[in-house]
Design an enzyme around this catalytic site. Structure first.
Site, mmCIF file in Angstrom:
data_model
loop_
_atom_site.group_PDB
_atom_site.id
_atom_site.type_symbol
_atom_site.label_atom_id
_atom_site.label_comp_id
_atom_site.label_asym_id
_atom_site.label_seq_id
_atom_site.Cartn_x
_atom_site.Cartn_y
_atom_site.Cartn_z
ATOM 1 N N GLN A 196 42.690 1.288 73.675
ATOM 2 C CA GLN A 196 42.330 1.487 75.088
ATOM 3 C C GLN A 196 41.764 0.220 75.716
ATOM 4 O OE1 GLN A 196 43.161 3.972 76.871
ATOM 5 N NE2 GLN A 196 43.727 5.460 75.308
ATOM 6 N N CYS A 372 42.439 14.304 71.861
ATOM 7 C CA CYS A 372 42.487 13.943 70.430
ATOM 8 C C CYS A 372 41.126 13.452 69.962
ATOM 9 C CB CYS A 372 43.553 12.893 70.147
ATOM 10 S SG CYS A 372 45.194 13.462 70.510
HETATM 11 N N1 PMP Z 1 43.340 5.254 69.319
HETATM 12 C C1 PMP Z 1 43.057 5.461 70.606
HETATM 13 C C2 PMP Z 1 41.716 5.056 71.120
HETATM 14 C C3 PMP Z 1 43.990 6.054 71.442
HETATM 15 O O1 PMP Z 1 43.704 6.262 72.712
HETATM 16 C C4 PMP Z 1 45.240 6.443 70.910
HETATM 17 C C5 PMP Z 1 46.275 7.121 71.762
HETATM 18 N N2 PMP Z 1 45.783 8.128 72.569
HETATM 19 C C6 PMP Z 1 45.492 6.185 69.564
HETATM 20 C C7 PMP Z 1 44.528 5.591 68.800
HETATM 21 C C8 PMP Z 1 46.808 6.535 68.946
HETATM 22 O O2 PMP Z 1 47.815 5.780 69.555
HETATM 23 P P1 PMP Z 1 49.360 6.055 69.256
HETATM 24 O O3 PMP Z 1 49.559 7.508 69.493
HETATM 25 O O4 PMP Z 1 50.071 5.205 70.253
HETATM 26 O O5 PMP Z 1 49.617 5.654 67.854
#
Ligand code: PMP
Length: 598
Positions: A196, A372
């Protein structure tokens, strides 16, 4: 300033996109680079010496250089390409060997994304480590007291510190440089999730001096399915690869193999070549524009936080405006307590999904849910938040349109908004319909199996929904219908009556011989009222017999989901909510069957 560089907005000028933390729109240079590769140099990389293969390899390796420059990696070989931050963290957690760490704890922040929690759970089981959490305040803030606690926790029994540079759920910027300096003194292996951060600030991995830094392309104006794992050289040499296969070896026999040096050691299989080339273009865009991007986003973020703070029924989380002024003084300074343009909040009087469902109809894209970060939601004692997140293409007008839509939505949700259940002009129609139903009830509906799954009778709520034109009006009718639900008493909202998956708490049970339900979401209450109206109608006995097996079995076999679809309601729900509604229908049928057997 940047909006016209994003073709998405040229094609969709009416769309207000405030979900950049989930994924960003793609910059024109990214789309062009991906397109050029497919049209002009489409071949695989690292394997052949014919012209287009050389071209493809050159573009691929140029992207590695550009990415290294973006984050100030000492060398391009320390940039590993993969599918994204999730794969990066999984690679680190699965590839670490006991000899690479000292200590027996893994330290993570309470606000971590699941991608920065789950891999560590598996590693802790594999290497016999324990997970310790760094707390944040009940407002989701990470300020002086929480920071002091973290510093205390950074002791020599910590093996790994895994933390985000910026929280995806709250927007907080964490002081990773200072934290890594202290962690390094204790020999703690540091993994920084920069997913982020990468699109919103200058990232300098050499200055941060972390062991690993990871991020995803799709949050920085590049394509989906591509990401980066940066690592210190010695650690990349020792880390075991996760993806074993073609291209990552120097020699293979049936029984053993020798791996390539990093980064290729971690890039087994044909890589996402176009994605990597697109990521290279995004890195160029970010590097050359970061100063103006930051200035622009700080102004918009302030506009957002001022507007949110002004509204009384909103509870904001994270470090929002208090520290923005600090940041204004020096845009390059990322200090403890700052936030990116990502704001997370709940409403005192309304359910998140009710607000979101209406806002979505006004072409405003925001995110509601746990983002998440379920453990964080538990710490904050909430089910989720509404998250508004900006990108460099966001404009002042977007923010104004968001607030306009939000205010209208909250007014519409207000109990006293004053719409009529049934328009006066339609009152006669519905009376006739109700008469028909009453007559039908005493005639033959229960014998007609062909009616299953079809809207054959119009009941009062379904009548209103059918008459309503457009989703906005249907939605209003659902809100009104919510008042007709047989409400399950509070003391019966127990685990044994709970139904999961509707993105809101939901309970269904019999109370005083009546099927009742309750959800915090008005819209779900409206849907339940509609379903229970139909259940009641189908389950009305033909005779005065209190337990009529035939009508119960018809009510239990009716396809209520198809009924909702026929009323044109289901397309407006997310897949998650549709699954939840299906669960509710299954629970209703089960309760019905049990109740009428006894
Ligand atoms: N870490 C953070 C802080 C995130 O915001 C995200 C995606 N929401 C992820 C990890 C995982 O990223 P990705 O789904 O692109 O692998």
């Amino acid at each position: 300033m940047f909006k016209n560089q994003f073709p998405f907005f040229i094609n969709k000028p009416e769309q207000v996109y405030l979900d950049s933390a989930a994924t960003t729109q793609k910059h024109q240079s990214v789309i062009q680079a991906v397109n050029d590769y497919h049209c002009l140099s489409s071949a695989t990389v690292h394997r052949s010496a014919y012209a287009i293969a050389n071209e493809a390899t050159l573009l691929f390796e140029q992207a590695r250089d550009l990415t290294a420059q973006l984050i100030n990696s000492p060398t391009a070989e320390q940039i590993v390409f993969n599918s994204g931050a999730t794969e990066s963290i999984n690679t680190i957690a699965s590839g670490l060997q006991k000899k690479m760490i000292t200590g027996n704890k893994i330290l993570i922040l309470a606000s971590e994304h699941h991608a920065n929690i789950l891999p560590w759970q598996q590693l802790s089981a594999r290497l016999g480590l324990s997970i310790e959490v760094v707390n944040i305040s009940d407002k989701g803030q990470f300020t002086q007291p929480e920071y002091a606690a973290l510093l205390k926790q950074l002791s020599s029994d910590v093996a790994i510190l895994a933390m985000a540079h910026v929280s995806n759920a709250l927007g907080n910027i964490y002081p990773v440089e200072e934290v890594c300096r202290l962690a390094n003194q204790q020999n703690i292996l540091t993994v920084i999730d920069g997913t982020q951060a990468i699109a919103h600030m200058s990232v300098d991995v050499t200055a941060i001096n972390c062991d690993f830094y990871v991020f995803s392309g799709h949050k920085m104006y590049a394509p989906t399915g591509v990401g980066v794992m940066y690592g210190k050289r010695t650690l990349l040499n020792e880390l075991l690869p996760l993806r074993l296969g073609g291209e990552m070896i120097t020699r293979v026999s049936f029984t053993d193999a020798e791996y390539q040096a990093p980064p290729l050691k971690f890039e087994g299989g044909t890589p996402n070549i176009s994605g990597v080339i697109g990521l290279g273009a995004a890195a160029t865009f970010l590097k050359s524009n970061m100063h103006s991007i930051q200035q622009h986003e700080i102004l918009l973020s302030k506009l957002l936080s001022d507007g949110l703070e002004k509204r009384h029924d909103i509870r904001l989380f994270g470090n929002v405006s208090a520290h923005l002024n600090q940041r204004n003084q020096n845009v390059d300074e990322v200090t403890l307590g700052c936030s990116i343009g990502l704001h997370s909040f709940v409403f005192s009087n309304h359910h998140l999904h009710d607000v979101a469902t209406l806002i979505y109809q006004k072409n405003i894209a925001v995110r509601v849910g746990h983002h998440c970060a379920m453990p964080l939601m538990n710490v904050l004692n909430i089910n989720g938040t509404m998250r508004v997140s900006i990108g460099c293409y966001t404009t002042e007008q977007d923010i104004q349109r968001f607030f306009h839509a939000l205010d209208n939505t909250l007014a519409e949700l207000d109990e006293n908004a004053g719409y009529q259940l049934i328009p006066k002009s339609k009152q006669q129609d519905v009376n006739q319909h109700t008469d028909k139903i009453n007559n039908a009830n005493s005639i033959s509906h229960c014998n007609d199996n062909s009616t299953v799954g079809k809207v054959t009778e119009t009941l009062p709520i379904s009548f209103n929904i059918k008459q309503a034109k457009g989703w906005d009006n249907q939605y209003r009718q659902l809100l009104l219908a919510s008042k007709n639900l047989n409400t399950l008493p509070v003391e019966m909202r127990l685990n044994e009556n709970a139904v999961f998956g509707c993105e809101s708490d939901l309970w269904i049970a019999y109370s005083n011989d009546q099927l009742c339900a309750y959800s915090q979401s008005k819209i779900i209450r409206g849907i339940l009222a509609l379903i229970l109206e139909k259940v009641m109608y189908l389950n009305t006995p033909l005779t005065n017999n209190h337990r009529d097996q035939k009508s119960t079995s018809i009510a239990a076999s009716f396809d209520y989901f198809a009924y909702l679809t026929e009323l044109n309601l289901t397309p407006f729900f997310s897949v998650g909510r549709q699954d939840g509604i299906r669960n509710a229908i299954t629970a209703i049928k089960a309760k019905l069957a049990i109740h009428h057997k006894t």
